[in-house]
Structures are given as C-alpha cells and as structure tokens.
Motif scaffolding. Structure first.
Motif, PDB file in Angstrom:
ATOM      1  N   VAL A  93       1.008  -1.102  -0.290  1.00  0.00           N
ATOM      2  CA  VAL A  93      -0.119   0.037  -0.413  1.00  0.00           C
ATOM      3  C   VAL A  93       0.486   1.169  -0.272  1.00  0.00           C
ATOM      4  N   GLY A  94       1.782   1.019  -0.832  1.00  0.00           N
ATOM      5  CA  GLY A  94       2.889   2.752  -0.286  1.00  0.00           C
ATOM      6  C   GLY A  94       4.039   2.281  -2.121  1.00  0.00           C
ATOM      7  N   ALA A 107       0.193   2.499  -3.574  1.00  0.00           N
ATOM      8  CA  ALA A 107      -0.221   3.807  -2.978  1.00  0.00           C
ATOM      9  C   ALA A 107      -1.567   4.752  -2.262  1.00  0.00           C
ATOM     10  N   MET A 110      -4.309   4.090  -0.065  1.00  0.00           N
ATOM     11  CA  MET A 110      -4.141   4.669   1.638  1.00  0.00           C
ATOM     12  C   MET A 110      -5.481   5.897   1.539  1.00  0.00           C
ATOM     13  N   VAL A 116      -8.230  -1.537   2.390  1.00  0.00           N
ATOM     14  CA  VAL A 116      -7.346  -2.158   2.745  1.00  0.00           C
ATOM     15  C   VAL A 116      -7.821  -2.764   3.157  1.00  0.00           C
ATOM     16  N   CYS A 135       3.303   0.515   3.831  1.00  0.00           N
ATOM     17  CA  CYS A 135       2.077   1.831   3.412  1.00  0.00           C
ATOM     18  C   CYS A 135       2.918   3.156   3.979  1.00  0.00           C
TER      19      CYS A 135
END
Length: 328
Positions: A93-94, A107, A110, A116, A135
């Motif tokens: 998640v980054g 990302a 987020m 998520v 993340c």
C-alpha cells in the motif's frame, strides 16, 4: 513455520530484489528478513507461478509482497504464497507508480482504508502465515497526523498488527516513482509517534536509512528497520547485521569469501540457462569503497553481459580486485 524477526529487513524493490539478489544477500546475513519484488495478485492467478513465486529454500526467511485491491483475489494469491513456503505475506500500500494506480493498488489505496482492511482481513482468513502491510505516512493532501492515524486504526481492525511504514508521503500526481523516493520530506518522527500511540502494534520504519548506525538509532523508537537502496548499493553492510542486531557470533568473512559462496549457485543457474548478468548485476556493489571496486564493477558490467559468460568472469573480476589491493 517460526514467525520471522523483523528487527532488520531488506525492502521489496521492483527490478532489484529478485531471487538472485535475495540469494546473494543471504550470503551476507542469516537473520535479516528478505522481501520479494511486488507481485500482483492478478499475475499470480493467471501467470507462471513457478517463475513468479519460486525461490531457493536457502533464501529463508523470505516474505512475499503482493499488490492488488480485490479481497478474494488477494486471499487466493496469499494462499499460493503460503503453499510456496513463504514466511510472511505483505500487502503493498505504498508504491506510487502510474501503472500501479491504474490497477487500483499500491499507495492510492491509502485513500481507502476500509478497503485495505477488508483485503487484509480476507488474506488473514486464507492463510496461517503472518499478514503485514507496507504503506506510506500519507498521500497527496492527506494530513500526516490525523489521516495516517485514522488509516492505521481502520486497517488494524482486520487483526493486522505489523505495519511497515515508509516515512514519506507519496504524491500520486506530479512526481515519478523515483522522485517519490527522494523528494517528499522524510518524517521519521511521525512513525515514532505511531509506535507511541499504538504500542501494541509492531512498527517497522523504512525510508532514507543508509547505515547501521542510523538503524540502531531508529531501533530506540520502533520495533524494526527496513533498508532499501543502501542494502542494495552497499551490500557489505549486511555482513555486520547478524552480530550487531541479532547477537550472533561475527563470521570472519571477506568479500572474496562471499564470491566463493556464490559460485555453486551461479554454476547451477548458468547450467539452467540463466545468463550470468542476471545474477552478477546484484553483486556490483560488493566491493564498493574498497581498492579494485571500480574494476570489479567494470568487468562484471562489460564481460558479464557477453554471450556465454561464465564463472571465468567472476574469476577475472576477482583478479582485478586482488591486483589493486596488492598495489596499495
């Protein structure tokens, strides 16, 4: 399988941390947790799973990083990862790349903490392995304090207790993936405050850490440290990790010993049709900062890509290093 220690990790890096890179890093550290490049859940469903997920048991402990946003598909991918023998499944998640955003993962997720949470919950239900999340501290105009705190609180409702946090925002519009690794300012203190606010969570910090001394400082505030480019570009620092952070007796290894350790693996992979440069490109930084390092890189870069290149290239490169050391 024993739950892996995340006290020290080598980051998942696209086009870098493939199986050859991880095998090389494992010669330098027995304990650090290694991560795969991100593999999309869609690719795992439809692609060549042996090519995508296969790894040498000598790489363990190694974690699989998955990308996606469909809970059912991610659960299926996580199960495949468990079946292949990984020690952990991590959700990306980054990553800020355009390609990732188009696929609605990385990302951009987020902005959707509830999704998520649902993804991670489905993954946890599918496997008996630890499921973790990597993340940023936020994206675009999100507030680094309030929005990030809300993200962690919502996501942790899935039962996930391990957050690997790159201490930079990701700007999804206007910055390239490379710029997103360098331009947004680091805010390590924000990650420290997360640990203070949620002490029951395991927090691993990532972003801009270039030395083991810096890692030791961070470990006074969080549970683990993840190195990225520093571990790849100056891999010799990994050789000090086990004695410094895990209390293991220091091995009296030289860089030449590491090359010798790699040779059986290189020979096996060459016999299987893998070109030499696919392996040695990850070893270019081994002699960084020492006499002969430039010649090591030059021989591997120029001769390693030639058709039929073999172990003799490693021997030639080592010879160049030895000659420069002797001339000092």
């Amino acid at each position: 399988m024993t739950v892996p220690s995340r006290r020290f990790c080598v980051a998942p890096m696209m086009d870098w941390t493939d199986r050859h890179c991880r095998l090389f890093h494992r010669q330098l550290t027995r304990h650090a947790l290694l991560y795969t490049e991100m593999v999309t859940a869609q690719a795992i469903r439809h692609g060549d799973r042996q090519r995508l997920l296969g790894f040498d048991p000598a790489e363990q402990p190694v974690a699989l990083q998955i990308g996606g946003s469909d809970p059912a598909l991610l659960a299926e991918a996580a199960k495949w990862g468990e079946d292949f023998g990984y020690a952990e499944i991590n959700l990306n998640v980054g990553c800020p790349s355009d390609r990732v955003q188009t696929g609605r993962f990385g990302a951009c997720l987020m902005a959707e903490p509830a999704l998520v949470r649902d993804c991670l919950g489905a993954m946890r239900q599918a496997v008996g392995l630890p499921v973790t999340v990597k993340c940023r501290i936020g994206i675009d105009e999100q507030d680094e304090e309030e929005d990030f705190a809300r993200f962690v609180d919502v996501v942790s409702e899935a039962g996930v207790t391990v957050f690997i946090v790159h201490a930079r925002k990701a700007w999804l519009k206007g910055l390239s993936p490379r710029e997103n690794r360098e331009i947004p300012p680091l805010n390590h203190g924000r990650v420290y405050r997360l640990k203070q606010r949620r002490p029951e969570l395991e927090i691993v910090i990532n972003g801009g850490i270039v030395s083991l001394d810096e890692a030791a400082t961070h470990l006074q505030h969080v549970d683990g440290v993840m190195l990225g480019r520093a571990a790849y570009q100056t891999p010799w620092l990994l050789s000090e990790m086990d004695s410094r952070f895990y209390g293991s007796p220091a091995e009296a290894l030289s860089r030449a010993d590491i090359v010798a350790r790699m040779k059986p693996y290189v020979a096996r992979e060459l016999a299987a049709g893998v070109p030499l440069h696919a392996i040695t490109r990850h070893m270019l930084g081994l002699f960084h900062g020492v006499p002969g390092g430039r010649w090591w890189r030059r021989v591997l870069s120029e001769d390693g890509v030639k058709p039929g290149a073999g172990l003799d290239v490693l021997d030639k490169a080592m010879g160049e290093v030895a000659a420069r050391i002797a001339a000092e």
